[in-house]
Design a protein around this motif. Structure first.
Motif, PDB file in Angstrom:
ATOM      1  N   GLN A  76       0.846  -1.186   0.000  1.00  0.00           N
ATOM      2  CA  GLN A  76       0.000   0.000   0.000  1.00  0.00           C
ATOM      3  C   GLN A  76       0.883   1.238   0.000  1.00  0.00           C
ATOM      4  N   ALA A  77       0.622   2.137  -0.939  1.00  0.00           N
ATOM      5  CA  ALA A  77       1.395   3.368  -1.032  1.00  0.00           C
ATOM      6  C   ALA A  77       0.963   4.348   0.050  1.00  0.00           C
ATOM      7  N   ALA A  78       1.900   5.170   0.489  1.00  0.00           N
ATOM      8  CA  ALA A  78       1.562   6.278   1.384  1.00  0.00           C
ATOM      9  C   ALA A  78       0.900   7.372   0.558  1.00  0.00           C
ATOM     10  N   VAL A  79      -0.295   7.793   0.982  1.00  0.00           N
ATOM     11  CA  VAL A  79      -1.102   8.758   0.237  1.00  0.00           C
ATOM     12  C   VAL A  79      -1.465   9.908   1.172  1.00  0.00           C
ATOM     13  N   PRO A  80      -1.341  11.168   0.730  1.00  0.00           N
ATOM     14  CA  PRO A  80      -1.526  12.308   1.637  1.00  0.00           C
ATOM     15  C   PRO A  80      -2.968  12.692   1.920  1.00  0.00           C
ATOM     16  N   VAL A  81      -3.963  11.965   1.374  1.00  0.00           N
ATOM     17  CA  VAL A  81      -5.362  12.306   1.618  1.00  0.00           C
ATOM     18  C   VAL A  81      -6.137  11.057   2.000  1.00  0.00           C
ATOM     19  N   TYR A  89      -4.418   7.139 -13.845  1.00  0.00           N
ATOM     20  CA  TYR A  89      -3.896   7.042 -15.215  1.00  0.00           C
ATOM     21  C   TYR A  89      -2.401   7.291 -15.213  1.00  0.00           C
ATOM     22  N   PHE A  90      -1.641   6.326 -15.752  1.00  0.00           N
ATOM     23  CA  PHE A  90      -0.208   6.469 -15.945  1.00  0.00           C
ATOM     24  C   PHE A  90       0.065   6.655 -17.431  1.00  0.00           C
ATOM     25  N   VAL A  91       0.790   7.708 -17.763  1.00  0.00           N
ATOM     26  CA  VAL A  91       1.127   7.972 -19.154  1.00  0.00           C
ATOM     27  C   VAL A  91       2.304   7.114 -19.598  1.00  0.00           C
ATOM     28  N   ASP A  92       3.091   6.640 -18.632  1.00  0.00           N
ATOM     29  CA  ASP A  92       4.158   5.670 -18.859  1.00  0.00           C
ATOM     30  C   ASP A  92       4.338   4.898 -17.554  1.00  0.00           C
ATOM     31  N   ASP A  93       5.384   4.109 -17.445  1.00  0.00           N
ATOM     32  CA  ASP A  93       5.521   3.246 -16.268  1.00  0.00           C
ATOM     33  C   ASP A  93       5.926   3.996 -15.003  1.00  0.00           C
ATOM     34  N   GLN A  94       6.246   5.267 -15.110  1.00  0.00           N
ATOM     35  CA  GLN A  94       6.666   6.033 -13.948  1.00  0.00           C
ATOM     36  C   GLN A  94       5.715   7.159 -13.571  1.00  0.00           C
ATOM     37  N   HIS A  95       5.180   7.869 -14.562  1.00  0.00           N
ATOM     38  CA  HIS A  95       4.444   9.104 -14.306  1.00  0.00           C
ATOM     39  C   HIS A  95       2.937   8.855 -14.354  1.00  0.00           C
ATOM     40  N   GLY A  96       2.280   9.053 -13.203  1.00  0.00           N
ATOM     41  CA  GLY A  96       0.855   8.791 -13.128  1.00  0.00           C
ATOM     42  C   GLY A  96       0.130   9.775 -12.235  1.00  0.00           C
ATOM     43  N   TRP A  97      -1.190   9.820 -12.398  1.00  0.00           N
ATOM     44  CA  TRP A  97      -2.047  10.709 -11.622  1.00  0.00           C
ATOM     45  C   TRP A  97      -3.266   9.933 -11.133  1.00  0.00           C
ATOM     46  N   HIS A 101     -12.518  12.542  -4.763  1.00  0.00           N
ATOM     47  CA  HIS A 101     -13.435  13.491  -4.142  1.00  0.00           C
ATOM     48  C   HIS A 101     -12.703  14.727  -3.636  1.00  0.00           C
ATOM     49  N   ASP A 102     -13.501  15.763  -3.403  1.00  0.00           N
ATOM     50  CA  ASP A 102     -12.988  17.050  -2.920  1.00  0.00           C
ATOM     51  C   ASP A 102     -12.003  17.661  -3.908  1.00  0.00           C
ATOM     52  N   GLY A 103     -12.126  17.282  -5.199  1.00  0.00           N
ATOM     53  CA  GLY A 103     -11.306  17.873  -6.245  1.00  0.00           C
ATOM     54  C   GLY A 103      -9.839  17.529  -6.164  1.00  0.00           C
ATOM     55  N   VAL A 104      -9.499  16.407  -5.561  1.00  0.00           N
ATOM     56  CA  VAL A 104      -8.082  16.102  -5.345  1.00  0.00           C
ATOM     57  C   VAL A 104      -7.434  15.517  -6.595  1.00  0.00           C
ATOM     58  N   VAL A 105      -6.210  15.956  -6.871  1.00  0.00           N
ATOM     59  CA  VAL A 105      -5.341  15.378  -7.899  1.00  0.00           C
ATOM     60  C   VAL A 105      -4.021  15.020  -7.225  1.00  0.00           C
ATOM     61  N   LEU A 106      -3.614  13.753  -7.382  1.00  0.00           N
ATOM     62  CA  LEU A 106      -2.351  13.262  -6.842  1.00  0.00           C
ATOM     63  C   LEU A 106      -1.429  12.886  -7.992  1.00  0.00           C
ATOM     64  N   LYS A 117       0.130  15.535  -3.383  1.00  0.00           N
ATOM     65  CA  LYS A 117      -1.067  16.251  -3.814  1.00  0.00           C
ATOM     66  C   LYS A 117      -0.673  17.445  -4.667  1.00  0.00           C
ATOM     67  N   GLN A 118      -1.309  17.576  -5.828  1.00  0.00           N
ATOM     68  CA  GLN A 118      -1.070  18.713  -6.712  1.00  0.00           C
ATOM     69  C   GLN A 118      -2.218  19.718  -6.708  1.00  0.00           C
ATOM     70  N   LEU A 119      -3.420  19.256  -6.433  1.00  0.00           N
ATOM     71  CA  LEU A 119      -4.600  20.106  -6.569  1.00  0.00           C
ATOM     72  C   LEU A 119      -5.683  19.597  -5.644  1.00  0.00           C
ATOM     73  N   ASP A 120      -6.524  20.507  -5.134  1.00  0.00           N
ATOM     74  CA  ASP A 120      -7.726  20.084  -4.417  1.00  0.00           C
ATOM     75  C   ASP A 120      -8.839  21.088  -4.685  1.00  0.00           C
ATOM     76  N   GLY A 121     -10.011  20.814  -4.108  1.00  0.00           N
ATOM     77  CA  GLY A 121     -11.190  21.605  -4.403  1.00  0.00           C
ATOM     78  C   GLY A 121     -11.100  23.061  -3.994  1.00  0.00           C
ATOM     79  N   ARG A 122     -10.243  23.385  -3.041  1.00  0.00           N
ATOM     80  CA  ARG A 122     -10.093  24.783  -2.646  1.00  0.00           C
ATOM     81  C   ARG A 122      -9.484  25.601  -3.778  1.00  0.00           C
ATOM     82  N   THR A 123      -8.456  25.055  -4.410  1.00  0.00           N
ATOM     83  CA  THR A 123      -7.853  25.750  -5.551  1.00  0.00           C
ATOM     84  C   THR A 123      -8.802  25.774  -6.738  1.00  0.00           C
ATOM     85  N   ILE A 124      -9.532  24.681  -6.942  1.00  0.00           N
ATOM     86  CA  ILE A 124     -10.516  24.656  -8.028  1.00  0.00           C
ATOM     87  C   ILE A 124     -11.560  25.744  -7.824  1.00  0.00           C
TER      88      ILE A 124
END
Length: 367
Positions: A76-81, A89-97, A101-106, A117-124
């Motif tokens: 299990q990965a450590a996740v900040p939310v 979605y991974f665009v290649d074997d390393q880079h993924g998003w 809920h709450d507008g979160v992007v990891l 975390k790159q984005l959440d609902g407050r910034t949106i």
């Protein structure tokens, strides 16, 4: 604007059945509290799965991101939310998003082993409010004022302001990246955001033909550079040659997933057994009749080019998209996604977490 609830926009498929009472915790806490590590995370509800070269990456309830290596080891990965994650979605074997809920992007730069975390609902909320205010100012300052357009812009500003007051409450439902730099996310109430710097900054996209702000559930990039988005009310949106085209209505049923097969065909699927296919990259569509009206949530093409659909009633299997067989593994569950492994094993994710169907077991179902 109504505050999104689990009923109306958790994956647009009734995730309230999976996660009762998930909104009892104040929203800001969920965005700041790391997901709890658990040895049973793979048995908790999982919503989406993607196969990479050497692992599976799965996301789901309570911020869980579970990895499975080729030798079967689970971690299990450590996740900040600590909130429901809806897509990965991974665009290649390393880079993924991953989004949720709450507008979160990891984002992960190491194949899903770690996330930030790159984005959440407050910034949106800030992005949407700035866009709405700028639109009102632009229309009001024109030499010839379009009163109808100005009224619509003012209504949008009031609507967005009300949504801001509700906090970071807009779920994101899908994510797709063209490259490690450029990508899009979609979500409830017509949410569409675009990034050109790998998710470090985002722009709110307002040009979509979606005046009623219907939910956007899924998006898919095509090899010719076009972008397809589908969602509530059976609507399909296309971005081509730098412009958004008028929406198509494919079916009265809401669409949940877009998938492209190896031969180039595009499939659109969703509620009430809705399944359509296109042989010309989504310009024209043909409805496919199914033996069941159960909801469809995903599709996976197997090595022999047959297709397995995951859904409410189990699995639908077809070799030609004309005849279908209904399969239901013994541990009946709501299946939300599938990934075929190189050894013929099928990984299923859903309301009961991860389920593996070995090649021999899968053959027994298909005989």
């Amino acid at each position: 604007m109504k505050t999104p609830t689990l009923t109306c926009c958790s994956l647009a498929l009734g995730a309230c059945l999976l996660l009762p009472g998930a909104w009892a915790t104040p929203l800001p806490d969920r965005l700041e509290r790391p997901s709890r590590l658990s040895g049973q995370a793979h048995n908790a509800p999982l919503v989406a799965v993607q196969r990479l070269a050497d692992r599976l990456v799965m996301v789901g309830a309570d911020g869980h991101i579970v990895l499975r290596s080729l030798d079967g080891q689970l971690s299990q990965a450590a996740v900040p939310v600590d909130l429901l994650l809806t897509a990965v979605y991974f665009v290649d074997d390393q880079h993924g998003w991953a989004v949720g809920h709450d507008g979160v992007v990891l984002r992960s730069n190491d194949g899903g082993a770690s996330w930030r975390k790159q984005l959440d609902g407050r910034t949106i909320n800030t992005l949407m409010l700035a866009w709405a205010q700028a639109e009102v100012d632009r229309l009001a300052a024109g030499t010839t004022v379009d009163e109808q357009a100005l009224d619509n812009a003012r209504f949008a500003l009031d609507d967005i302001s009300a949504g801001v007051a509700a906090g970071p409450s807009r779920p994101l439902l899908d994510v797709w990246f063209r490259s490690p730099d450029e990508g899009w996310v979609v979500g409830a109430y017509g949410m569409l955001l675009h990034t050109r710097d790998g998710g470090e900054s985002w722009a709110y996209v307002s040009e979509l033909d979606n005046p009623d702000r219907l939910h956007l559930n899924t998006l898919l990039g095509l090899a010719n550079g076009d972008l397809l988005i589908a969602g509530e009310g059976g609507r399909l949106y296309r971005h081509s040659a730098g412009r958004w085209q008028p929406a198509q209505v494919l079916t009265p049923a809401s669409l949940y997933k877009l998938v492209q097969l190896r031969d180039g065909q595009v499939l659109a699927m969703g509620f009430g057994g809705a399944l359509l296919r296109s042989a010309d990259l989504g310009r024209h569509w043909q409805a496919i009749k199914l033996p069941s009206a159960a909801n469809l949530y995903g599709a996976e093409q197997l090595a022999d080019h047959s297709v397995l659909f995951s859904g409410q009633a189990g699995l639908l299997y077809s070799t030609d998209l004309q005849g279908f067989r209904l399969l239901q593994p013994s541990d009946k569950a709501l299946w939300l996604g599938a990934a075929a492994l190189a050894d013929g094993t099928l990984a299923l994710v859903g309301s009961r977490g991860l389920r593996l169907l070995g090649r021999d077991e899968l053959k027994e179902y298909l005989q």
